[in-house]
Design a protein around this motif. Structure first.
Motif, PDB file in Angstrom:
ATOM      1  N   PRO A  79       0.841  -1.194   0.000  1.00 11.00           N
ATOM      2  CA  PRO A  79       0.000   0.000   0.000  1.00 11.00           C
ATOM      3  C   PRO A  79       0.882   1.252   0.000  1.00 11.00           C
ATOM      4  O   PRO A  79       2.022   1.209   0.457  1.00 11.00           O
ATOM      5  N   ARG A  80       0.375   2.344  -0.539  1.00 14.08           N
ATOM      6  CA  ARG A  80       1.156   3.567  -0.652  1.00 14.08           C
ATOM      7  C   ARG A  80       0.544   4.664   0.204  1.00 14.08           C
ATOM      8  O   ARG A  80      -0.656   4.685   0.448  1.00 14.08           O
ATOM      9  N   GLU A  81       1.402   5.607   0.564  1.00  9.39           N
ATOM     10  CA  GLU A  81       0.908   6.774   1.284  1.00  9.39           C
ATOM     11  C   GLU A  81      -0.004   7.593   0.374  1.00  9.39           C
ATOM     12  O   GLU A  81      -1.051   8.065   0.785  1.00  9.39           O
ATOM     13  N   PRO A  89      -6.325   4.999  -5.399  1.00  9.24           N
ATOM     14  CA  PRO A  89      -7.079   3.816  -4.952  1.00  9.24           C
ATOM     15  C   PRO A  89      -6.377   2.518  -5.347  1.00  9.24           C
ATOM     16  O   PRO A  89      -5.723   2.455  -6.383  1.00  9.24           O
ATOM     17  N   MET A  90      -6.473   1.489  -4.503  1.00  7.30           N
ATOM     18  CA  MET A  90      -5.822   0.215  -4.778  1.00  7.30           C
ATOM     19  C   MET A  90      -6.855  -0.897  -4.860  1.00  7.30           C
ATOM     20  O   MET A  90      -7.742  -0.993  -4.015  1.00  7.30           O
ATOM     21  N   VAL A  91      -6.726  -1.733  -5.894  1.00  2.44           N
ATOM     22  CA  VAL A  91      -7.630  -2.877  -6.058  1.00  2.44           C
ATOM     23  C   VAL A  91      -6.798  -4.137  -6.278  1.00  2.44           C
ATOM     24  O   VAL A  91      -5.594  -4.073  -6.510  1.00  2.44           O
ATOM     25  N   THR A  98      -2.714  -4.693  -6.916  1.00  2.00           N
ATOM     26  CA  THR A  98      -1.808  -5.564  -6.186  1.00  2.00           C
ATOM     27  C   THR A  98      -2.252  -7.011  -6.309  1.00  2.00           C
ATOM     28  O   THR A  98      -3.441  -7.290  -6.507  1.00  2.00           O
ATOM     29  N   ILE A  99      -1.304  -7.912  -6.247  1.00  4.93           N
ATOM     30  CA  ILE A  99      -1.614  -9.339  -6.257  1.00  4.93           C
ATOM     31  C   ILE A  99      -1.765  -9.783  -4.802  1.00  4.93           C
ATOM     32  O   ILE A  99      -0.817  -9.648  -4.036  1.00  4.93           O
ATOM     33  N   ALA A 151      -2.788   8.641  -1.933  1.00  3.83           N
ATOM     34  CA  ALA A 151      -4.121   8.046  -1.866  1.00  3.83           C
ATOM     35  C   ALA A 151      -4.666   7.676  -3.247  1.00  3.83           C
ATOM     36  O   ALA A 151      -5.815   7.949  -3.560  1.00  3.83           O
TER      37      ALA A 151
END
Lengths: 247, 247
Positions: free
Chosen positions: B87-89, B93-95, B137-138, B91
């Motif tokens: 995860p990144r600082e 969005p991450m899926v 991300t995996i 913002a």
């Protein structure tokens, strides 16, 4: 019931020729929380190249079980799946990797299971496939379906993890972002409209749906509280002649 | 609309240090029907080790576009996804990979898109991530989530292919097996029952649901026509005293 069905899954590599592939497979397994690496008659093992490619998964490599035969490797397995790139004459049923992973995990909740990969050049022999209950394949381009064996292990390990724990991920920065409220956003739109009118960009006699389009744009982005504050400041500052800005 | 959305997808590898990873990534892409390999400032390229690991995908490698910057690599891309293990600082969005693949393929049906991978040791920088619209991300073991970059390319390429063409596979030997019909199976059960009675294995005064259990076993396997003929022959032969068998 095992808490973690992945602990009940052994991954069997048959007659792997290149030690680099064994190392890369160990790494692939560890990234997905698998550890039961089993090697049937490996070409060269142990080998420094395997350790080099395992990177942080040298522990999986060192705990690998080396067997002389596939029968030895499969002892105790209650459900065995053979991975193959091509359909077989033998009428063992064939499914896609995703379905195979779901079925393996289901059995692995209570009993040991195995997933078998063949040699780099020849894959699995008919006799080896005959010892398995199901054939699984990774859907691939029919013109070039030859995945590297460690890459195939990575895809299957990934599907096994997803079958066991789902495809969700935790999102970014820890605490979820605070979305701006309706009134905060409306306050921004009012400032935006005032500024555009003042700057002459928005013609009150011919508004051309400009505000509606801007609302659509910002509406889509789910503005956060901090963002709407930044935008408000940016617009207000830009619309104020330099000479009038407070220093 | 592109017939094949995969043709609209470029895969961008940033500052890849090891040429072997570039070759393995080319092979991973080709197995899934992808070809748009783009390299930003690769450590060593072209290189014999890349060709060696590409195996049958040397064509993808040779047609790879080499760029000096990520901006150059992303020119024309209408939707860009950054792959990350953490995860990144920022913002963004991450899926999960699966959702990212679905969204990439959706846009790729009409416009070019890009999927960006970072350097082996450091991943993507904050500035590189900032040029992308989505983080993907995996899902991996939180204790060891570091996939090899070519392995990560393989998983994403696999999800892209499945998003474009579905997870189905063609089954085995070409023509589907011919299932045995009700009357063929009943004829086998009759022979089986006669043989078991004759051999004394089935006691007519205390049958203990033996036939029901055997029916359940064979019922589950969806017997094929050829199989039921074999079973019939086996049982009939075993139940006939050797002396009475025709030679």
């Amino acid at each position: 019931m095992a808490d973690d069905p992945l602990k009940n899954i052994r991954v069997v590599l048959c007659e792997t020729a290149h030690p680099g592939n064994i190392g890369a497979a160990a790494r692939a397994l560890k990234t997905m929380g698998l550890a039961g690496l089993t090697l049937v008659a490996p070409g060269r093992f142990p080998d420094p190249q395997a350790e080099w490619l395992a990177v942080g998964a040298v522990d999986v490599l060192r705990r690998a079980r080396v067997c002389a035969s596939l029968d030895e490797a499969l002892a105790g397995s209650a459900f065995t799946v053979a991975c193959t790139a091509r359909p077989r004459e033998v009428a063992v049923p064939m499914v896609a990797a995703r379905e195979a992973a779901a079925r393996l995990v289901e059995v692995a909740r209570t009993q040991p299971v195995a997933l078998v990969f063949g040699n780099e050049t020849c894959g699995l022999t008919g006799a080896e496939v005959g010892k398995c209950q199901l054939l699984a394949t990774i859907p691939a381009d029919p013109g070039f379906s030859s995945l590297n064996v460690a890459a195939a292990v990575q895809v299957f390990a990934y599907e096994l993890r997803l079958a066991a724990f789902g495809a969700t991920v935790r999102n970014g920065s820890g605490k979820p972002p605070e979305h701006a409220t309706h009134d905060e956003i409306e306050r921004f739109y009012e400032q935006l409209e005032r500024s555009l009118l003042k700057a002459g960009f928005l013609n009150p006699r011919n508004p051309k749906k400009l505000m509606a389009r801007l609302r659509r744009l910002f509406g889509r982005t789910q503005l956060e509280q901090e963002e709407v504050n930044i935008l408000y400041g940016v617009i207000k500052t830009l619309a104020t002649p330099k000479s009038k800005r407070s220093r």
